[in-house]
Scaffold this motif. Structure first.
Motif, PDB file in Angstrom:
ATOM      1  N   TRP A 121       1.401  -1.184   0.085  1.00 41.66           N
ATOM      2  CA  TRP A 121       0.314  -0.109  -0.212  1.00 41.66           C
ATOM      3  C   TRP A 121       0.506   1.301   0.120  1.00 41.66           C
ATOM      4  N   ALA A 122       1.654   1.897   1.319  1.00 42.75           N
ATOM      5  CA  ALA A 122       3.033   2.548   0.691  1.00 42.75           C
ATOM      6  C   ALA A 122       3.725   2.825  -0.410  1.00 42.75           C
ATOM      7  N   GLU A 123       3.969   2.140  -1.552  1.00 43.75           N
ATOM      8  CA  GLU A 123       4.171   2.256  -2.541  1.00 43.75           C
ATOM      9  C   GLU A 123       3.394   2.401  -3.644  1.00 43.75           C
ATOM     10  N   ARG A 124       2.102   1.926  -3.388  1.00 45.18           N
ATOM     11  CA  ARG A 124       1.103   2.196  -4.321  1.00 45.18           C
ATOM     12  C   ARG A 124       0.966   4.041  -3.902  1.00 45.18           C
ATOM     13  N   ALA A 125       0.297   4.164  -2.560  1.00 48.28           N
ATOM     14  CA  ALA A 125       0.066   5.246  -1.911  1.00 48.28           C
ATOM     15  C   ALA A 125       0.994   6.522  -2.299  1.00 48.28           C
TER      16      ALA A 125
END
Length: 529
Positions: A517-521
């Protein structure tokens, strides 16, 4: 007439009848408090007098597992856009760090609630704190980033401040629509002004069209400012201190059904908070909490005037009112000795100065913040429950029949965009001004109004390196540069028993979910380089 034409005609008549008899789309009033503790208001267990909110809750719903983004401006960016804060461009505060998720203003790849609802014919009004665009006290009239001001992001009318905080008597960056204005009169108090302007918007709205009204209070964010007459009613309330207050609230929350004592223990007082019996300056300490309480009661009275305006215009029955806070109670110690309006002669959080008057500037500190978040752990800016859990009161006479109901599902501020869009019959766009818009992250809460479940999905949090993911009743959480901790929220809401060592596989799996998620967000390691 052929059978085919007859059937088409019948279908057309039926559709027209459905449209003619359908209930009109509801007005939407979104009310946000600032730095309010989880159990501050009466209907969540607090001793603070909030009869208006208590009445709305008694006729509506209270959510016990609703979450924000841990701090003022990230929460506001997420609330307005239906995205996680970094996706909306406000992954930290309102300073531009030159990274996509940290520009300090609403991203051009996002749309706001006001823009989405206005596209569906809604009137859009805002009264209160904006705090999703750069503003610096040293510049009395900032014109940079005008494109991220309220009127440029979908609101028809705006009264309020761009800045994140300041005096309640002489607030900085006060605006009406697109123009900066001077504080009117000598008896100005910002909370009252926000309430009264919101009520005026309701009374002057075009009756034939629904409206969206965003009311963003600065109360009870520091500085601790309230009129002496409002503070006086709480003069003796907190003389028994924070330990007794926590016990009283915990007991009341259990009685209200807000918590289950079997799965929600009263969190331990941290080592850096003394027992009340050992506290110094008890008269000053009790005064700090008294001012905090007075600020919330004045806010509640203002919400009452907003409700009165809805009642007078015969709009109350078909108005969805949503109330929440932007984060948990604040442990910060306000210093505040200078703004563009001048010095505070008795500024700072000092035991030799009783807070409340215009020349003071204080916060109520970690001791009362911990008590205000009863029974949860820690406070604002962390991703423990005391930082990210918020009360959520929902009131809609025409749409909610379960008066006084409780909803224990996990939900998030990203869910308000799809909820409001569905109610308004509005379409979430793929583009805005030629720029691709990121897909909304949340789900509609309308099924929950009818006691139906939400789809299973993880919820994510990050602020200043503090981070968390909630999934299937479990929570993985960590402070900045600290290892992950694992809690079974379904059995341990106050995060007392760390199970990370006992369940390494679950910890690894949830950590991987968070990292993806952190990479996507657009989340970057903190501090930014």
């Amino acid at each position: 007439m052929t059978l085919r034409k007859t059937l088409v005609a019948i279908s057309l008549i039926a559709s027209l009848l459905t449209i003619a008899t359908a209930a009109p789309r509801p007005n939407i009033v979104l009310v946000m408090a600032d730095d309010m503790g989880f159990s501050d208001i009466g209907c969540y267990g607090g001793e603070i007098r909030t009869p208006v909110l208590d009445s709305l809750a008694a006729k509506g719903l209270r959510f016990t597992g609703f979450y924000n983004a841990a701090r003022c401006c990230p929460t506001r960016a997420s609330l307005l856009t239906g995205l996680y804060p970094h996706q909306a461009g406000v992954g930290h505060m309102v300073d531009d760090h030159g990274k996509a998720g940290y520009r300090g203003r609403l991203s051009k790849h996002s749309v706001t609630l006001a823009e989405v609802l206005r596209s569906s014919g809604y009137q859009t009004f805002m009264s209160g704190k904006w705090h999703v665009t750069p503003y610096h006290y040293s510049n009395p009239e900032p014109t940079l980033h005008r494109e991220s001001w309220p009127l440029q992001r979908g609101f028809d009318r705006f009264f309020g401040t761009l800045a994140g905080g300041g005096s309640f008597y002489t607030p900085v960056s006060l605006m009406r629509d697109n123009e900066f204005i001077e504080v009117p009169g000598n008896d100005f108090y910002y909370t009252d002004a926000i309430s009264d302007e919101a009520a005026t918007y309701i009374r002057t709205a075009v009756p034939e069209r629904p409206f969206f009204l965003y009311v963003a209070y600065t109360a009870p964010h520091w500085p601790l400012h309230a009129r002496e007459s409002d503070i006086a009613s709480y003069k003796d309330t907190y003389q028994s201190g924070w330990d007794q207050m926590r016990e009283n609230r915990y007991r009341k929350m259990s009685e209200l059904g807000m918590i289950d004592p079997k799965t929600t223990l009263l969190s331990q007082r941290p080592e850096n908070i003394p027992a009340w019996k050992d506290a110094e300056h008890q008269e000053w300490e009790s005064r700090r909490m008294a001012v905090h309480a007075a600020m919330l009661t004045v806010m509640d009275e203002g919400i009452g005037r907003i409700v009165d305006a809805l009642r007078e215009t015969k709009a109350l029955d078909n108005t969805l009112i949503v109330f929440l806070s932007d984060n948990g109670a604040c442990a910060e110690v306000a210093k505040g000795t200078r703004t563009r309006h001048g010095k505070f002669a008795r500024g700072g959080t000092r035991p030799d100065v009783m807070p409340g008057p215009p020349d003071t500037y204080a916060g109520f500190g970690r001791e009362w913040a911990h008590a205000s978040n009863t029974p949860l752990r820690r406070y604002k800016s962390s991703c423990y429950e005391g930082g990210i859990a918020t009360p959520l009161v929902v009131h809609w006479p025409r749409g909610i029949e379960a008066g006084g109901g409780l909803r224990h599902c996990s939900s998030h501020i990203i869910d308000l965009m799809p909820t409001f869009a569905e109610l308004a019959g509005a379409k979430y766009p793929a583009e805005r001004e030629g720029q691709a818009v990121k897909p909304a992250e949340g789900v509609s809460l309308l099924p929950v109004f009818d006691s139906k479940p939400l789809p299973a999905r993880p919820l994510f949090f990050e602020h200043e390196g503090n981070r968390a993911v909630i999934q299937d009743g479990w929570k993985l959480v960590a402070l900045h540069k600290q290892p992950w901790e694992l809690y079974h929220l379904a059995e341990d809401r106050t995060e007392t028993k760390n199970l990370a060592a006992e369940q390494p596989e679950r910890t690894r799996a949830m950590s991987a979910t968070y990292e993806a998620w952190a990479e996507r967000a657009q989340v970057l390691p903190w501090p930014l380089r």
